[in-house]
Design an enzyme around this catalytic site. Structure first.
Site, PDB file in Angstrom:
ATOM      1  N   CYS A 168       7.905   2.573  -5.702  1.00 23.81           N
ATOM      2  CA  CYS A 168       8.953   1.580  -5.983  1.00 23.81           C
ATOM      3  C   CYS A 168      10.329   2.096  -5.575  1.00 23.81           C
ATOM      4  O   CYS A 168      11.114   1.385  -4.929  1.00 23.81           O
ATOM      5  CB  CYS A 168       8.931   1.217  -7.466  1.00 23.81           C
ATOM      6  SG  CYS A 168       8.796   2.638  -8.569  1.00 23.81           S
ATOM      7  N   HIS A 207      14.553   1.035 -12.819  1.00 25.10           N
ATOM      8  CA  HIS A 207      15.248   2.253 -12.397  1.00 25.10           C
ATOM      9  C   HIS A 207      16.650   1.848 -11.913  1.00 25.10           C
ATOM     10  O   HIS A 207      16.844   0.714 -11.473  1.00 25.10           O
ATOM     11  CB  HIS A 207      14.570   2.913 -11.191  1.00 25.10           C
ATOM     12  CG  HIS A 207      13.111   3.201 -11.326  1.00 25.10           C
ATOM     13  ND1 HIS A 207      12.591   4.051 -12.275  1.00 25.10           N
ATOM     14  CD2 HIS A 207      12.045   2.784 -10.595  1.00 25.10           C
ATOM     15  CE1 HIS A 207      11.274   4.134 -12.106  1.00 25.10           C
ATOM     16  NE2 HIS A 207      10.916   3.375 -11.108  1.00 25.10           N
TER      17      HIS A 207
HETATM   18  P1  NAD Z   1      -1.902   1.229 -14.057  1.00 26.35           P
HETATM   19  O1  NAD Z   1      -2.379   2.331 -14.897  1.00 26.35           O
HETATM   20  O2  NAD Z   1      -1.041   0.164 -14.653  1.00 26.35           O
HETATM   21  O3  NAD Z   1      -3.130   0.480 -13.383  1.00 26.35           O
HETATM   22  C1  NAD Z   1      -4.206   1.160 -12.809  1.00 26.35           C
HETATM   23  C2  NAD Z   1      -5.468   0.404 -13.140  1.00 26.35           C
HETATM   24  O4  NAD Z   1      -6.582   1.045 -12.513  1.00 26.35           O
HETATM   25  C3  NAD Z   1      -5.763   0.388 -14.644  1.00 26.35           C
HETATM   26  O5  NAD Z   1      -6.165  -0.915 -14.993  1.00 26.35           O
HETATM   27  C4  NAD Z   1      -6.926   1.379 -14.788  1.00 26.35           C
HETATM   28  O6  NAD Z   1      -7.791   1.055 -15.844  1.00 26.35           O
HETATM   29  C5  NAD Z   1      -7.638   1.173 -13.468  1.00 26.35           C
HETATM   30  N1  NAD Z   1      -8.525   2.261 -13.061  1.00 26.35           N
HETATM   31  C6  NAD Z   1      -8.537   3.543 -13.509  1.00 26.35           C
HETATM   32  N2  NAD Z   1      -9.522   4.225 -12.879  1.00 26.35           N
HETATM   33  C7  NAD Z   1     -10.105   3.357 -12.018  1.00 26.35           C
HETATM   34  C8  NAD Z   1     -11.184   3.462 -11.109  1.00 26.35           C
HETATM   35  N3  NAD Z   1     -11.834   4.612 -10.922  1.00 26.35           N
HETATM   36  N4  NAD Z   1     -11.543   2.376 -10.394  1.00 26.35           N
HETATM   37  C9  NAD Z   1     -10.891   1.198 -10.561  1.00 26.35           C
HETATM   38  N5  NAD Z   1      -9.854   1.028 -11.426  1.00 26.35           N
HETATM   39  C10 NAD Z   1      -9.480   2.113 -12.140  1.00 26.35           C
HETATM   40  O7  NAD Z   1      -1.182   1.910 -12.816  1.00 26.35           O
HETATM   41  P2  NAD Z   1      -0.081   1.262 -11.886  1.00 26.35           P
HETATM   42  O8  NAD Z   1       1.246   1.452 -12.507  1.00 26.35           O
HETATM   43  O9  NAD Z   1      -0.509  -0.096 -11.480  1.00 26.35           O
HETATM   44  O10 NAD Z   1      -0.128   2.266 -10.649  1.00 26.35           O
HETATM   45  C11 NAD Z   1      -1.073   2.156  -9.633  1.00 26.35           C
HETATM   46  C12 NAD Z   1      -0.505   2.763  -8.370  1.00 26.35           C
HETATM   47  O11 NAD Z   1       0.680   2.042  -8.042  1.00 26.35           O
HETATM   48  C13 NAD Z   1      -0.091   4.230  -8.475  1.00 26.35           C
HETATM   49  O12 NAD Z   1      -0.274   4.831  -7.227  1.00 26.35           O
HETATM   50  C14 NAD Z   1       1.378   4.136  -8.779  1.00 26.35           C
HETATM   51  O13 NAD Z   1       2.115   5.279  -8.422  1.00 26.35           O
HETATM   52  C15 NAD Z   1       1.769   2.956  -7.930  1.00 26.35           C
HETATM   53  N6  NAD Z   1       3.016   2.312  -8.352  1.00 26.35           N
HETATM   54  C16 NAD Z   1       3.262   2.075  -9.670  1.00 26.35           C
HETATM   55  C17 NAD Z   1       4.459   1.515 -10.026  1.00 26.35           C
HETATM   56  C18 NAD Z   1       4.817   1.282 -11.455  1.00 26.35           C
HETATM   57  O14 NAD Z   1       5.975   1.325 -11.791  1.00 26.35           O
HETATM   58  N7  NAD Z   1       3.900   1.014 -12.325  1.00 26.35           N
HETATM   59  C19 NAD Z   1       5.401   1.172  -9.054  1.00 26.35           C
HETATM   60  C20 NAD Z   1       5.091   1.360  -7.714  1.00 26.35           C
HETATM   61  C21 NAD Z   1       3.902   1.959  -7.380  1.00 26.35           C
END
Ligand code: NAD
Length: 336
Positions: A139, A219
Site C-alpha cells: 500500500c 498511513h
Molecule cells: P489478511 O490476514 O487480512 O487476509 C489473508 C487471508 O488469507 C485470511 O483470510 C487468511 O485466513 C487467509 N489464509 C491464510 N492462510 C491461507 C492459505 N494457506 N490459503 C488460503 N488462504 C489463507 O491479510 P491481508 O491484509 O489481506 O494481506 C494479504 C497480502 O496483502 C499480504 O501480502 C499483505 O502484505 C498485502 N497487503 C495488505 C495490506 C493491508 O493493509 N492489509 C495492504 C496492502 C497489501
C-alpha cells in the site's frame, strides 16, 4: 472475459473480489477460505463460490457451508489467481500455479524475487504486459509510485526522502499494536519501503524512515523530494490534480486527518469506507527551490485494489495502460 480466482479472502482478497466482479471484462471463479467463519459466510452471501485448502472441507461441512472444491480445482478453473494470502504463503503457493500454468498475482509482503515484475499501474504498467507472475507492491509503495511517477516525468527526481507514519494494524487485527507508544519501525534507516519503491523505479535515489502509531485508519507520509528542475507550485498542483488516483484534499473541505477522510468515504457511500486514491493535502504542497514537500494519507486496506485489476489486464495484454486505468476507475466509481 477473464476468469479470476482469489486465494486468501481477507482484507485485500475480499476487496479484490468485489472490484473484479465490478469490471465488464472479468468474472470471479471463486474465493478460497481456510476456516468457516463469518467472513466465509459473507462470501457465500455475496454470491461467491467458496473453495478451501486441502483437509479443511469437513470443517465447512460441519458449519453447513457449501464448498465447491480445493485450491487446485479453483486454479484449473481460473485464467489468473490473485493470491492475497498472508506474507510468505504466496511463495509456498507459487509452484502450484506454475505447474497448472495459471498466471498469478501476488501482494506486497511477497518478495520481488518471486515474480517477473513488481507493479504499480501509473508507473510501470507496460512492464507487466504478458507476464505470468506479477507482484502488486505494498500500500505504501503503491501510493508513493503514484506520486513519484508524474513528478519524475515532469521534472526529474534528484533525491526522495519520505517519513512513513504507519497504522499499527487494520481495524479487525485485534492482536496488533502499539496501543500506547510511538515506534520508530524499524529503528534502522532506510525502512524497507525505499528498496521496495526501487523495484518499480530502479534508478530512484530514495531514503525512507518508518514509524508505527496506535491507529487503524490510514498511513500518513511526510514527503520531500528534490527535483532536477525547480517547479512552479501551481503547475505541480495542476499536474497532481490531473492524476486520477490522487485526491487533492481541498483546504476549504476542513479535512484535518485520516479520521475525517474515512468519514468522508463513509458519507459518500464508499464500500467498506474504502479510499482507493492517495489523499494529498493541497495546502501542504510547498515548493522551496528544487525541493517539494507535502503530506499524503493512504488507506492501506484499499489503495492496492485498482492496481490488482489493472495487473490482470496487463498480464493478458487486454488493454493499454490509460484504457485499463480508466476502465477500472469507472467500474469502481473512483473520484472524491
Ligand atoms: P489478511 O490476514 O487480512 O487476509 C489473508 C487471508 O488469507 C485470511 O483470510 C487468511 O485466513 C487467509 N489464509 C491464510 N492462510 C491461507 C492459505 N494457506 N490459503 C488460503 N488462504 C489463507 O491479510 P491481508 O491484509 O489481506 O494481506 C494479504 C497480502 O496483502 C499480504 O501480502 C499483505 O502484505 C498485502 N497487503 C495488505 C495490506 C493491508 O493493509 N492489509 C495492504 C496492502 C497489501
Amino acid at each position: 472475459m477473464k476468469t479470476v480466482g482469489i486465494n486468501g479472502y481477507g482484507t485485500i482478497g475480499k476487496r479484490v473480489a468485489d472490484a473484479v466482479r465490478a469490471q465488464p471484462d472479468m468474472e470471479i471463479a471463486g474465493v478460497v477460505k481456510t476456516s468457516p467463519d463469518y467472513v466465509a459466510e459473507g462470501a457465500i452471501e455475496a454470491g461467491y463460490d467458496l473453495y478451501t485448502v486441502e483437509g479443511s472441507a469437513d470443517a465447512f461441512a460441519g458449519a453447513g457451508l457449501e464448498i465447491s472444491g480445493t485450491v487446485d480445482e479453483l486454479t484449473t478453473e481460473s485464467d489468473v489467481i490473485v493470491d492475497a494470502t498472508p506474507g510468505g504463503i504466496g511463495e509456498q503457493n507459487a509452484p502450484q500455479y506454475a505447474e497448472q500454468e495459471t498466471k498469478a498475482i501476488f501482494q506486497g509482503a511477497e518478495s520481488d524475487a518471486l515474480v517477473e515484475q513488481s507493479f504499480t499501474a501509473r508507473a510501470n504498467y507496460e512492464e507487466a504486459v504478458g507476464a505470468d507472475t506479477v507482484r502488486v507492491v505494498s500500500c505504501n509503495t503503491t501510493a508513493l509510485g503514484r506520486l513519484v511517477a508524474p513528478l519524475e516525468e515532469a521534472y526529474g527526481i534528484d533525491q526522495l526522502r519520505v517519513t512513513l507514519v504507519r497504522r499499527g494494524g487494520d481495524p479487525a487485527q485485534s492482536g496488533r499494536g502499539p496501543i500506547d507508544d510511538i515506534l520508530p519501525n524499524p529503528t534502522t534507516i532506510p525502512s524497507h519501503h525505499g528498496p521496495d519503491l526501487e523495484t518499480v523505479f530502479p534508478e530512484l535515489d530514495v531514503t525512507t524512515l518508518g514509524m508505527k502509531v496506535p491507529a487503524t485508519h490510514m498511513h500518513v507520509h511526510g514527503f520531500n523530494v528534490t527535483l532536477e528542475e525547480a517547479p512552479d507550485e501551481d503547475e505541480v498542483l495542476d499536474l497532481l490534480d490531473d492524476q486520477s488516483r490522487i485526491f487533492l484534499v481541498p483546504t476549504e473541505a476542513g479535512i484535518d486527518g485520516a479520521g475525517a477522510l474515512k468519514e468522508l468515504a463513509h458519507d459518500r457511500g464508499r464500500p467498506r469506507g474504502d479510499i482507493w486514491e492517495n489523499c494529498l493535502w493541497e495546502n501542504s504542497l510547498t515548493v522551496e527551490g528544487r525541493d517539494l514537500y507535502c503530506f499524503q494519507a493512504v488507506h492501506q486496506e484499499s489503495n492496492v485494489i485498482p492496481e490488482n485489476v489493472d495487473a490482470i489486464r496487463a498480464m493478458f495484454d487486454e488493454a493499454g495502460k490509460d484504457e485499463s486505468i480508466a476502465k477500472t476507475n469507472e467500474a469502481l466509481g473512483m473520484g472524491l
